[in-house]
Design an enzyme around this catalytic site. Structure first.
Site, short mmCIF file in Angstrom:
data_model
loop_
_atom_site.label_atom_id
_atom_site.label_comp_id
_atom_site.label_asym_id
_atom_site.label_seq_id
_atom_site.Cartn_x
_atom_site.Cartn_y
_atom_site.Cartn_z
N THR A 1 0.85 -1.20 0.00
CA THR A 1 0.00 0.00 0.00
C THR A 1 0.88 1.25 0.00
OG1 THR A 1 -1.77 -1.14 1.17
CG2 THR A 1 -1.79 1.26 1.29
N ALA B 1 6.01 -8.35 1.60
CA ALA B 1 6.56 -9.57 2.19
C ALA B 1 5.47 -10.56 2.62
CB ALA B 1 7.43 -9.22 3.40
N CYS C 1 -9.30 -6.92 1.34
CA CYS C 1 -9.37 -5.57 1.90
C CYS C 1 -10.79 -5.01 1.86
CB CYS C 1 -8.42 -4.65 1.15
SG CYS C 1 -6.79 -5.35 0.99
C1 LIG Z 1 -2.59 -6.34 -5.64
C2 LIG Z 1 -2.39 -5.81 -4.25
N1 LIG Z 1 -1.86 -4.59 -4.08
C3 LIG Z 1 -1.65 -4.08 -2.85
C4 LIG Z 1 -2.00 -4.77 -1.71
C5 LIG Z 1 -1.74 -4.18 -0.36
O1 LIG Z 1 -0.61 -4.79 0.20
P1 LIG Z 1 -0.15 -4.53 1.70
O2 LIG Z 1 -1.04 -5.37 2.54
O3 LIG Z 1 1.28 -4.99 1.75
O4 LIG Z 1 -0.27 -3.08 1.98
C6 LIG Z 1 -2.58 -6.05 -1.84
C7 LIG Z 1 -3.04 -6.80 -0.65
O5 LIG Z 1 -4.04 -7.48 -0.67
C8 LIG Z 1 -2.76 -6.58 -3.14
O6 LIG Z 1 -3.29 -7.80 -3.33
#
Ligand SMILES: Cc1ncc(COP(=O)(O)O)c(C=O)c1O
Length: 389
Positions: free
Chosen positions: A75, A203, A329
């Site tokens: 993110t 990670a 999410c």
């Molecule tokens: C394609 C994609 N981008 C971004 C994210 C966000 O990742 P993070 O949890 O490391 O912030 C996710 C998490 O589900 C994802 O699948």
């Protein structure tokens, strides 16, 4: 004896590999130094560990270690890439091209860009979840500074035509950023081969810890520059200030090394089980696979169960099987998945869809259990449904 519940949601997050935990542990206690402390051995030892991890992370994606910027996750990497380019290249233009099936971390960042006076083109996808390359090329104009398109979709596993997108971006002198959070560690990703200028990954999607990620930032041909989004001590070559999460970064490095060594055999094993699961479930009447199946992550199957009440489907077995009915999410809200909707799937079918995502610790016994549970639930719900509704 099968342990319940069965985890089948590896695209949401993965457990830490025990080898990763083992590598991290000393950096919480004895080796707790700050990697930015240059005056004593505590700092040097931490810095050395970060250097090794940077090499391990870079090697998995075909980058140079100096092209890796550590962040708190994908993110943050998505935000840094898009906002950092928008701010840095304001003199060249304000136009960004992205796609409607991106993760919220990209969609909402692009909406923020619009509020800041930027212009965003939102490309559609076809029924298979793929963008149209000629539409992408036609959208590029003199003010375009960035193409932001994901490598593989988190809900369907559909892999975009990444090298072709990279070639189009290069031809027009536009930067190409890819959110590769779901692809890295599952399929071979090579930033140079794919023509990627900036790339986000995380990670906790590849058996490392949560709260650590990376942004690849190309250093040559062209060198990409970013405006930092955090002010502070100027860590990570000025692009991301803040004391480095040394244990997390060590774990990320170890996780990448394991993926690099084991990806080939692992993905063969996992895709075999995914195919078995999919073949058996699509044997039931009116079960559809969502998304292109020619170029897809090896671990994902997104299925719609027609004539089945979506909520009932989840409630039918969610105590025993952990699956997702959309992006992790957004699964708290009862909105149909924006990805499935964009592919032309009806709200009703989108609600009645499940994402199965398998991983390193999945077993054949688990697959057999999932099959039995899902089939029984679908049968029961279909029998309950009054005819014609
Ligand atoms: C394609 C994609 N981008 C971004 C994210 C966000 O990742 P993070 O949890 O490391 O912030 C996710 C998490 O589900 C994802 O699948």
């Amino acid at each position: 004896m099968l342990k319940l519940p069965v985890y089948c949601d590896y695209n949401a997050t993965t457990p830490c590999d025990p080898r990763v935990v083992e590598a991290m542990l000393p950096y919480f206690t004895e080796q707790f130094g700050n990697a930015a402390s240059k005056t004593h051995s505590f700092g040097w030892i931490a810095e050395e560990a970060v250097d090794l991890a940077r090499e391990q992370v870079a090697r998995l994606v075909g980058a140079e270690p100096s092209e890796i910027v550590f962040t708190s996750g994908a993110t943050e990497s998505d935000n840094l890439a898009i906002k950092g380019v928008f701010d840095m290249y304001a003199g060249k233009g304000n136009h960004i091209i992205t796609c409607v099936t991106e993760h919220k971390a990209v969609l909402d960042t692009c909406r923020h860009i619009e509020k800041m006076g930027g212009e965003v083109t939102w490309l559609p996808v076809n029924s298979e979840g793929l963008i149209d390359l000629s539409q992408l090329e036609a959208a590029i104009k003199s003010t375009t500074i960035l193409i932001s398109l994901m490598y593989a979709n988190n809900e369907t596993g559909v892999v975009q035509q990444v090298p072709e997108i990279g070639a189009i971006a290069k031809k027009h002198g536009v930067l190409f950023f890819s959110d590769a959070t779901q692809a890295v560690g599952k399929i071979p990703v090579d930033v140079k081969r794919d023509g990627i200028d900036l790339m986000a990954f995380s990670a906790h999607k590849l058996y490392g810890p949560k709260g650590v990620g990376a942004l690849y930032v190309r250093r040559k041909n062209p060198r990409v520059r970013l405006t930092a989004q955090l002010d502070g001590g100027g860590h990570e070559r000025g692009m991301r200030s803040g004391t480095l999460n040394v244990p997390g970064i060590v774990g990320f490095g170890k996780a990448c090394e394991i993926c690099r060594n084991e990806m080939e055999t692992e993905s063969r094993r996992i895709s075999g089980w995914r195919n078995k699961l999919e073949a058996s479930l699509t044997d039931l009447p009116d079960v559809l696979v969502n998304g292109n199946t020619q170029n897809r992550l090896p671990n994902v199957s997104n299925l719609s169960f027609a004539e089945v009440d979506g909520e009932g489907l989840m409630l039918g077995f969610n105590k025993n099987i952990a699956v997702s009915s959309g992006s992790a999410c957004t699964s708290a809200s009862m909105e149909p998945s924006h990805v499935l909707k964009a592919m032309g799937i009806s709200d009703e079918l989108a609600f009645a869809s499940l994402r199965f995502s398998l991983g390193r610790f999945s077993t054949e016994e688990q697959i057999d259990y999932i099959l039995q549970q899902v089939k029984a639930t679908v049968d029961r719900l279909r029998q309950l449904k009054p005819a014609g509704i």
